[in-house]
Structure formats: structure tokens, C-alpha cells
Design a protein around this motif. Structure first.
Motif, PDB file in Angstrom:
ATOM      1  N   THR A 109      -8.092   7.580  -6.233  1.00 17.10           N
ATOM      2  CA  THR A 109      -7.047   6.668  -5.755  1.00 17.10           C
ATOM      3  C   THR A 109      -7.652   5.540  -4.933  1.00 17.10           C
ATOM      4  N   ALA A 169       1.329   4.789   4.631  1.00 16.22           N
ATOM      5  CA  ALA A 169       0.634   3.577   5.051  1.00 16.22           C
ATOM      6  C   ALA A 169       1.366   3.017   6.261  1.00 16.22           C
ATOM      7  N   LEU A 173      -4.013   9.370   1.757  1.00 18.37           N
ATOM      8  CA  LEU A 173      -3.892   9.562   0.319  1.00 18.37           C
ATOM      9  C   LEU A 173      -3.595  11.010  -0.023  1.00 18.37           C
ATOM     10  N   GLU A 223       1.968   2.251  -3.460  1.00 21.20           N
ATOM     11  CA  GLU A 223       0.951   2.575  -4.457  1.00 21.20           C
ATOM     12  C   GLU A 223       1.021   4.060  -4.819  1.00 21.20           C
ATOM     13  N   VAL A 277      -4.146   4.312   6.041  1.00 18.89           N
ATOM     14  CA  VAL A 277      -3.634   4.799   4.759  1.00 18.89           C
ATOM     15  C   VAL A 277      -4.075   6.242   4.552  1.00 18.89           C
ATOM     16  N   VAL A 307      -0.494   7.306  -2.644  1.00 17.56           N
ATOM     17  CA  VAL A 307      -0.505   7.023  -1.211  1.00 17.56           C
ATOM     18  C   VAL A 307       0.606   7.817  -0.544  1.00 17.56           C
ATOM     19  N   LEU A 347       0.817  -1.203   0.000  1.00 17.87           N
ATOM     20  CA  LEU A 347       0.000   0.000   0.000  1.00 17.87           C
ATOM     21  C   LEU A 347       0.856   1.261   0.000  1.00 17.87           C
TER      22      LEU A 347
END
Length: 727
Positions: free
Chosen positions: A135, A99, A125, A93, A123, A96, A90
Motif C-alpha cells: 500500500t 489519516a 495502513l 485511499e 497515516v 488506509v 489519503l
């Protein structure tokens, strides 16, 4: 205008058809282009805090909370390895910012469930609300499900809002499919003719399609909330049918009097069409009151509502007359019940038969005071529960109990001690490096002693109940930027609760080493309530003043506009009382459908309901007044004018109310509590207004006022003669 449209009927219809061919593909994907957010107050303390966290610190409250459940202890090697790998996946990604999980934060106990079988992954974003949503829509399907020894579900603010948006779209489609056939049946009962019943429905569909086009065009200039589509469909279909209903009915009356088709159209546009335009103006002005609120979520309802009201009115006075000119006397074709047709012609011919509404009005006017006091007492009693209304914001509990995001959030409430997924964030944007090293620790310790706060995370470490509980580690670097820092304040309090809002006020009252901005879900709600309370008097003032002015121009009376405002407010008391009794207290769920009782109402919904319901009430008021005034100018008899005015419009207003209520009640089938509340509340407001208010309170009041109904001071009377809207 009516004659011009009748002569050029084919041109008008061809232009309409060409516009429709362009509008359908252009407006069909409007929902996918609109924004999901808009509930925050721009330039408020909480919004500024969240913006700084996002742009300067790349931190803040998590957008997504993944709940990773295992069949055994989450410290077991296979579980720990999978949890760590998933967290790293994560973090890598695109989009992001951060995380972190139980496994990557040194097995933090607050991220582990009470039974030790579930861990959390937080998480954060990047980007604005729309970027965050895109996202999240990409990564959530990739993560949820079985992941080796873990079963992963998603919740958190963004996951909840994604599900709300999805459910809203699905429920809107379901409501349209359910209400469409019912509306057609009601129209058939009213008109008794398939052709006559189809014309208002056609105008309604055109108004909705046109409003979608306007929403998409507006989205190119300003931010528009996707949830405005819901009210657009209901209002567009309901009002367009209402307006068309009055014009078609008047057209059939004129034909029954022996007029030619073109003369009947001209007379219908001159009388009913003029009333439709004036009525639409009053509804639009009521909706425009929402423009005083800075949140574009509310402003979007004004944009969409005003657009669809104007389109519904224009469609009724431009496209519908052209369609009637083509149909001519075939408006009564495909008659399904000849009895209705005979009754319609009898009423249209203005026989001396005193129908139900005439008899009701005369009965009320024989004893106006007892009737007025009884109905007023009933409405006030029904509205009393609103005095104990509590307001909050929409969270996962507005979703059905079967919703994954709601189920996940419920796991957080029951299995975890703290609100790790919804902390308060205290941003210190101008704190110098020296102050961070000398004063930050003391401030964090001070905040940790506030009742309800379980932990304060800062650059200098973590603090609980006035003591440091963990040394600062590598993760603490995320709290610092080139200038300033921020603190994460974790509590054991539900964000959207009175205790959560009180906690925000307590933190803001604490002395801080410099400017301190408090953000987070609870802080956003506090700022929203404050802003709404500040702007509400302006919104109410706009509605009151505009109603007084417009109705004075329409009637030349000083008393009738005041009466309209008082009676409309009275008709809304039952609606607002029902909101509390049903949706805050949880009664009658067997009738409106099951939902989660939170003990609070969504903070935006009462404002939206008031503006829409007041506009609809004025809609019916204008139609009734137009016929009463017409009769009064013809006879000069106040009692006769009220009785025959109600007789001419009572059946139509009831039918119009039934149509609008049918469209709105279809929202009660929604699994979303705000949509359910909006549909049930507005439908109740329309029904009460069209029956108790128009059928009893209006005749009683106008009988008690007598000739004073039509009085105005001499200067205002002269002004009305110059600029009034009389024929």
C-alpha cells in the motif's frame, strides 16, 4: 564416487545445464517475493499489542509520516486548504485505516514545526507487514513532491524500510559488479591459468542461482526475509570458490604426480572432496544456531546460509569433478604466468623445498609461548572496545544522508518537539465499559506524570503532566472497540535509545486497571533484546557442542576441538572490537565510507556475524587439520606434520580468505550501515583468522600440546575407531 562422476561426466553436465535453464527464470525474481519484516518477536507483549491495535482497534502508530512544508505560515488559507484536501485524499485511499494531520485535528501544535511553516500528516495502513509495504509503495509516489503551496516528503517506519530494501538491492548489485572482476584476478594469480580460475567461479555462480531457487521454494512454506539474499550471494560465491579451489588444487597435484585424469579425480574427491563435505557440515551447523531465535528475520539467514553452503559443497564434489573430467589436462590451458604453473607443479610434486609457510611454522614452533602470548594479547586488546557496546534497532539513520526518508526523519528531530510519529501504545484489551468511564482517566493522568512523557491520548481526552489538556472529540472514537481500549503515549525521547527503552520499562511497571500491553518501536526493541539475551546461550551451546562432536569425529582428538573453539572465539575478538570502534564510535569513516554515527550497533548484526564468522573459521580449520592429520598419520611426527600441513594449505587458505574478504569488502561500498558493518566485520574476521590464527596461534598451540593433540580417553578412542570419519 569420483570415478563414477568422471565416467558419466556428460550426463552430469547435461542434467546441470537442464536444471540451470529451469532455475534461472524461477529464481530470478526471488527478491520481489520475499518478506520485508520479521524483526519483531512473535507472541511478545509488544507484538501482541500491535496486533490488537491492527485487528481490533484499527489504530496504532502511523506507518507513514508526510512532512508538508510551505513557504509561509501553514495557517494561511491556501496552505490550510491544500493540507486538508491532501489528508482527505489519503484517508480515502484503499488500504488506509486512518489519516490525520495538523489541519484536521484542530491545528494541534505538536503537529506544527517550531517556525510554523511545516505540518505533519500521519497515516496508518491496514494489513500485515507485506500488505502495508504494498500500500505504501502505491500511495507514496502519488503524494510526495509539489502539491500547490506545499512540498511533501515521506518518512516513518514503512517509508524507511522501503528505502532500506531498495538500497539493499541496488547496493548488492553494485557489490557483485565490483567484486566479480577482483575475484577473477585473484583466481588468476592463484592458478595462473584462465581455465583453472574459471571453474571455481562457475561453481559459485551455480550455488547462488540454486540458493535463490531454494529461497523461493522456502517462501512457499515459511516467511523468508528479503535481506537474506545479501548473505546468500556473499556466502554462496565465497564458499563455492573456496571449496572448488581446494578440489582443483588437489586435482592438479595428483596430475603432477603422474596419475591419469580419472585417478586424479577419484583421489581428489576422496581427500579434498571429503574434507569439503565435512567443512560444509560444520559451517551449516554454525548457521543453524540462528534457528533458535523466533524472529524470522534471523531465521531467514539460517535458511539461506544453510542452503547455499550445501549447494556450494555439492556443486564442488559432483559438478566440478564432471567438469574436470571433460577438461582433463586442459585445466592448465590459457596459462597467463608460466612461473605460477611451475611453482604449482613443484608444490604438487611434494618436493622437499621448504616454502614460506613451512618456515613460518617452524619459527613459531621454536618459540611457541612468546608468539602465542603476543598474538593473544593483540587480539584481546583489539576486542576490548566491545565491552562498551550498545545495541539498538535500525532506523532512518542507517540510510545515507541523501536519503529522503532520512532527511525527513531528521526534520522531525530538529523542527518538532515531540515524537508524534513514534508513540508508545498501551493496549487495555479487557477493560470493561465501567472501568473505562471510572478508571481510565486516572490511569492516563498517572502515565502523563512519568518523566519523558509529554502527552497521553485516551478515550477520555488528552493529558499532560497530570492534567487534562483537551476535551475528548470525535477522533477519540478510534480508541475504542467492542471490548477494551488503548492509549497513545507521546514522549520527547528517541525510541531506539537507552532512555526510550527505560521509558518502556517504567510504563510497564505502572499499576494499571487490568491487563496493559505496551507496544510501539521502543517496546519492540526492548522485547527483542530480552529474547535475544534469553536465546543466545542456546545458540552458543549448539555451536560449541556440534563443533566438539564433529571435530572429534574428524580427528579422534579431544584437545583439538577444544582448541578450535577457543582460537575461533579469540579470532572474533578483533572483529567485535572493530564494530564498536568504527561503527558505534565513528572512527575510520574515511576508510570504510561515510555513515551516520548513532552511538549504537544494530542488535541483529553481531549475532549474524558471529554465526557466519565462526562457520568460516571452522571452514579453514578443517582444511588445515585435514592436511596436518594426513601428514601425522604418514610420519607420526607432530612438528613435521604441523609444518608441512601449513605449507600445503597456507597458500590456499590465504587465497580463499582473500577471495571471501574481497566479496565481503564490496559491501563496504553500500550506503546502508548494516550492510557496511556486515561486510567490513566479516572480512576482518576472515583475514585475522587466515593469518594470525592459522599462521601463528595454531602452530604455537599444537607445538605446546605435542602428542596430546591426538589424545583421547580409551573409551572415546574406541568409539572413534567405530564411527569416526577417518579414511
Amino acid at each position: 564416487m569420483g570415478r563414477w562422476l568422471a565416467r558419466r561426466r556428460l550426463l552430469v553436465l547435461l542434467v546441470t545445464l537442464a536444471a540451470l535453464v529451469v532455475a534461472v527464470p524461477f529464481g530470478s525474481d526471488v527478491e520481489s517475493r520475499l518478506s520485508e519484516g520479521g524483526i519483531t518477536v512473535p507472541a511478545s507483549e509488544s507484538a501482541l499489542a500491535d496486533e490488537l491495535l491492527n485487528t481490533r482497534f484499527e489504530g496504532g502508530s502511523p506507518h507513514l509520516v508526510f512532512i508538508a512544508a510551505a513557504d509561509k505560515d501553514i495557517n494561511a488559507v491556501p496552505v490550510s486548504s491544500e493540507g486538508t484536501a491532501l489528508t482527505k485524499q489519503l484517508a480515502d485511499e484503499p488500504g488506509v485505516v486512518q489519516a490525520a494531520s495538523y489541519w484536521t485535528l484542530g491545528k494541534a501544535p505538536t503537529l506544527r514545526s517550531k517556525d510554523g511553516t511545516t505540518g505533519l500528516i500521519m497515516v496508518r495502513l491496514a494489513g500485515d507487514e507485506d500488505q502495508v509495504r504494498k500500500t505504501a509503495a502505491r500511495i507514496v509516489p502519488e503524494v510526495v513532491g509539489d502539491r500547490g503551496p506545499l512540498k511533501v516528503t515521506a518518512t516513518g517506519v514503512t517509508a524507511v524500510r522501503m528505502e532500506i530494501e531498495k538500497r539493499s538491492e541496488e547496493d548488492l548489485t553494485k557489490a557483485e559488479l565490483l567484486s566479480g572482476p577482483l575475484v577473477l584476478i585473484i583466481l588468476l594469480l592463484v592458478f595462473g591459468s584462465v581455465v583453472a580460475a574459471s571453474t571455481p567461479l562457475a561453481v559459485g555462480i551455480l550455488a547462488v542461482i540454486g540458493s535463490f531457487v531454494i529461497l523461493r521454494l522456502l517462501d512457499m512454506v515459511v516467511q523468508v526475509s528479503v535481506f537474506s539474499v545479501n548473505i546468500t550471494t556473499a556466502l554462496g560465491l565465497g564458499l563455492a570458490i573456496d571449496y572448488s579451489l581446494f578440489i582443483v588444487t588437489r586435482y592438479r597435484e595428483e596430475l603432477a604426480r603422474g596419475r591419469t585424469v580419472h585417478e586424479a579425480i577419484a583421489q581428489s574427491v576422496r581427500t579434498a572432496g571429503r574434507t569439503v563435505l565435512f567443512s560444509a557440515l560444520t559451517v551449516a551447523v554454525s548457521l543453524s544456531a540462528m534457528l533458535v531465535f523466533p524472529m524470522y528475520h534471523l531465521r531467514s539467514f539460517a535458511y539461506s546460509g544453510i542452503a547455499v553452503v550445501i549447494l556450494a559443497a555439492l556443486g564442488s564434489v559432483i559438478i566440478l569433478p564432471a567438469l574436470l573430467a571433460v577438461l582433463g589436462h586442459r585445466i592448465d590451458a590459457l596459462n597467463v604466468r608460466r612461473l605460477f604453473r611451475r611453482n604449482a607443479k613443484a608444490a604438487a610434486a611434494h618436493t622437499d623445498r621448504e616454502g614460506f609457510w613451512h618456515k613460518l611454522a617452524m619459527a613459531v614452533m621454536r618459540r611457541p609461548l612468546p608468539f602465542a602470548l603476543t598474538v593473544t594479547a593483540i587480539l584481546v586488546a583489539l576486542g576490548l572496545p566491545f565491552l562498551r557496546a550498545e545495541f539498538g534497532d535500525s532506523d532512518d539513520r542507517v540510510l545515507p544522508a541523501s536519503s529522503p526518508a532520512h532527511q525527513g526523519a531528521q526534520v522531525l528531530r530538529e523542527e518538532f518537539d515531540n515524537r508524534e510519529g513514534s508513540p508508545l501504545n498501551v493496549v487495555l484489551p479487557d477493560l470493561s465499559a465501567q472501568a473505562q468511564s471510572t478508571e481510565l482517566a486516572g490511569y492516563a493522568e498517572q502515565l502523563s506524570t512519568v518523566p519523558g512523557i509529554t502527552r497521553v491520548d485516551a478515550l477520555t481526552g488528552s493529558y499532560s503532566e497530570g492534567r487534562q489538556v483537551a476535551p475528548p472529540g470525535p477522533a477519540s472514537a478510534r480508541f475504542k472497540a467492542d471490548r477494551g481500549t488503548w492509549l497513545s503515549v507521546v514522549s520527547d525521547t528517541e525510541p531506539y535509545s537507552e532512555r526510550g527503552m527505560d521509558l518502556v520499562d517504567t510504563i510497564r511497571a505502572q499499576p494499571a486497571p487490568g491487563t496493559a500491553l505496551v507496544g510501539g518501536q521502543a517496546a519492540l526493541l526492548v522485547d527483542s533484546k530480552t529474547t535475544l539475551a534469553d536465546k543466545l546461550p542456546w545458540a552458543l551451546g549448539i555451536i560449541a557442542v556440534s563443533t566438539m562432536v564433529l571435530l572429534f569425529l574428524f580427528t579422534g582428538s579431544l584437545l583439538i576441538p577444544l582448541k578450535a573453539i577457543v582460537l575461533n572465539l579469540l579470532s572474533l575478538t578483533a572483529t567485535f572490537g572493530a564494530m564498536v570502534y568504527i561503527f558505534q564510535d565513528g572512527h575510520l569513516r574515511w576508510l570504510v565510507g561515510d555513515f551516520t554515527v548513532t552511538g549504537m550497533l544494530d542488535i541483529d548484526t553481531p549475532i549474524l556475524m558471529f554465526c557466519v564468522a565462526f562457520g568460516l573459521s571452522m571452514d579453514y580449520e578443517v582444511f588445515l587439520l585435514s592436511r596436518i592429520k594426513e601428514e601425522y598419520h604418514r610420519t607420526g611426527d607432530n612438528i613435521s606434520a604441523v609444518a608441512w600441513g601449513l605449507e600445503r594449505t597456507g597458500r590456499l587458505v590465504t587465497a580463499a580468505a582473500a577471495l571471501v574478504a574481497t566479496v565481503l569488502l564490496a559491501f563496504a561500498t553500500s550506503g546502508l550501515t548494516p550492510l557496511k558493518l556486515l561486510g567490513v566485520g566479516l572480512a576482518l574476521a576472515v583475514i585475522v583468522d587466515a593469518t594470525l590464527v592459522r599462521g601463528i596461534l595454531v602452530p604455537a598451540f599444537m607445538r605446546l600440546a605435542g602428542r596430546a593433540n591426538w589424545w583421547a580417553p580409551r573409551p572415546l578412542a574406541r568409539l572413534h575407531q567405530k564411527i569416526g570419519l577417518d579414511d
